[in-house]
Design an enzyme around this catalytic site. Structure first.
Site, PDB file in Angstrom:
ATOM      1  N   TYR A 170      18.618 -37.430  25.544  1.00  0.00           N
ATOM      2  CA  TYR A 170      19.039 -38.022  24.261  1.00  0.00           C
ATOM      3  C   TYR A 170      19.469 -36.940  23.268  1.00  0.00           C
ATOM      4  CZ  TYR A 170      18.505 -40.755  19.920  1.00  0.00           C
ATOM      5  OH  TYR A 170      18.703 -41.362  18.703  1.00  0.00           O
ATOM      6  N   LYS A 174      23.164 -36.430  21.672  1.00  0.00           N
ATOM      7  CA  LYS A 174      23.382 -36.540  20.231  1.00  0.00           C
ATOM      8  C   LYS A 174      23.956 -35.253  19.648  1.00  0.00           C
ATOM      9  CE  LYS A 174      22.149 -40.771  19.429  1.00  0.00           C
ATOM     10  NZ  LYS A 174      23.207 -41.750  19.081  1.00  0.00           N
TER      11      LYS A 174
END
Length: 300
Positions: A170, A174
């Site tokens: 993640y 991002k």
């Protein structure tokens, strides 16, 4: 008249959480909205096509205009079809809010290949694919001599800016989205398109499932709810207005607080006119910290 009257928006992952709040506010401000969501929960695989339609029904009940799109943001054809749906239904596209995301948290040692691949695909490709097709629409408009005043708002994360343990997939995705936003801001400005990114901090299905954070934000308590996802949406709406000039920026938003980030900047510089030796590097750089900067416990 709302601040977005006459503008058309696509919001991905708009069936719940942040995306839902974005879609509702954009519509309340006068935008016509394509509500994209295949109906997959943060860590689930079963789709529910009614999720997007429920948001559409809510917008229409309040007097707004919206249409549901139940495709996947990380599917190339689906991403094109959501752009096409906006143009065919409402006549144009002015706003793209990339918000779709999932979590598959685990430590690096325990993370499976599928956990890595799925998160990278949904976040990174799920941002790039809609951006690609929207950008081509705006480029063709520019080539045809039609003025474009478009806005893209991408969703990054404090995890990507600072590195949250247990979220290698993640955080990597991002961080990539933050950099993608900078590239897009520089490339698409010539076509009348502004691209900015947000690192929202709010109560969603994803953050509630984040170890160490979920428990902290679960209870609303009394007074101003700092973790309400609706706190983020006014920033999205403002960035989406035709008159906004902001481009290539990263904003972290939590409650009533907005932090403007500069990204990677040089902290110190060491330079010489010849190749460094190992010994010289120890002298020049040996003072650097033995660990990464401490995490801010209030921001994930």
């Amino acid at each position: 008249m709302g601040s977005l009257e006459g503008r058309v928006a696509v919001v991905t992952g708009a069936g719940n959480g942040l995306g839902r709040e974005h879609a509702l506010l954009l519509a309340a401000e006068g935008a016509k909205v394509v509500v994209n969501d295949p109906g997959i929960a943060g860590g689930a695989d079963a789709a529910d096509a009614s999720v997007a339609q429920q948001v559409v029904d809510e917008i229409r009940a309040a007097g707004g205009e919206a249409v549901a799109h139940t495709g996947y943001a990380n599917d190339w054809a689906d991403a094109k079809s959501m752009v096409d749906l906006a143009v065919e239904t409402f006549g144009d596209l002015h706003i793209l809010v990339n918000n779709a995301g999932i979590l598959r948290d685990n430590t690096i040692c325990r993370m499976s290949e599928s956990d890595w691949d799925s998160v990278i695909s949904v976040h990174m490709k799920g941002h790039f694919a809609p951006l690609h097709h929207a950008a081509n629409h705006w480029r063709e408009q520019t080539k045809a001599g039609r003025p474009v005043k478009a806005s893209v708002i991408n969703t990054a994360s404090g995890s990507g800016l600072r590195g949250n343990p247990g979220q290698a997939n993640y955080a990597a995705a991002k961080a990539a989205i933050a950099t993608l936003s900078l590239v897009a801001a520089r490339e698409l400005e010539r076509y009348g398109v502004r691209v900015n990114s947000l690192a929202p901090v709010a109560r969603t299905r994803l953050t509630l499932a984040t170890p160490g954070l979920g428990e902290k934000i679960a209870a609303t308590g009394e007074g101003f709810d700092t973790w309400d996802p609706a706190n983020i949406s006014p920033v999205v709406a403002w960035l989406a207005t035709e008159g906004c000039q902001v481009n290539g920026q990263m904003l972290m938003v939590r409650g009533g607080r907005i932090d403007v980030y500069d990204g990677w900047t040089e902290r110190e510089t060491h330079e010489r006119d010849s190749r460094w030796t190992v010994k010289e590097l120890e002298t020049a750089l040996g003072h650097l910290p033995s660990g990464p900067p401490a995490l801010n416990p209030s921001v994930k």
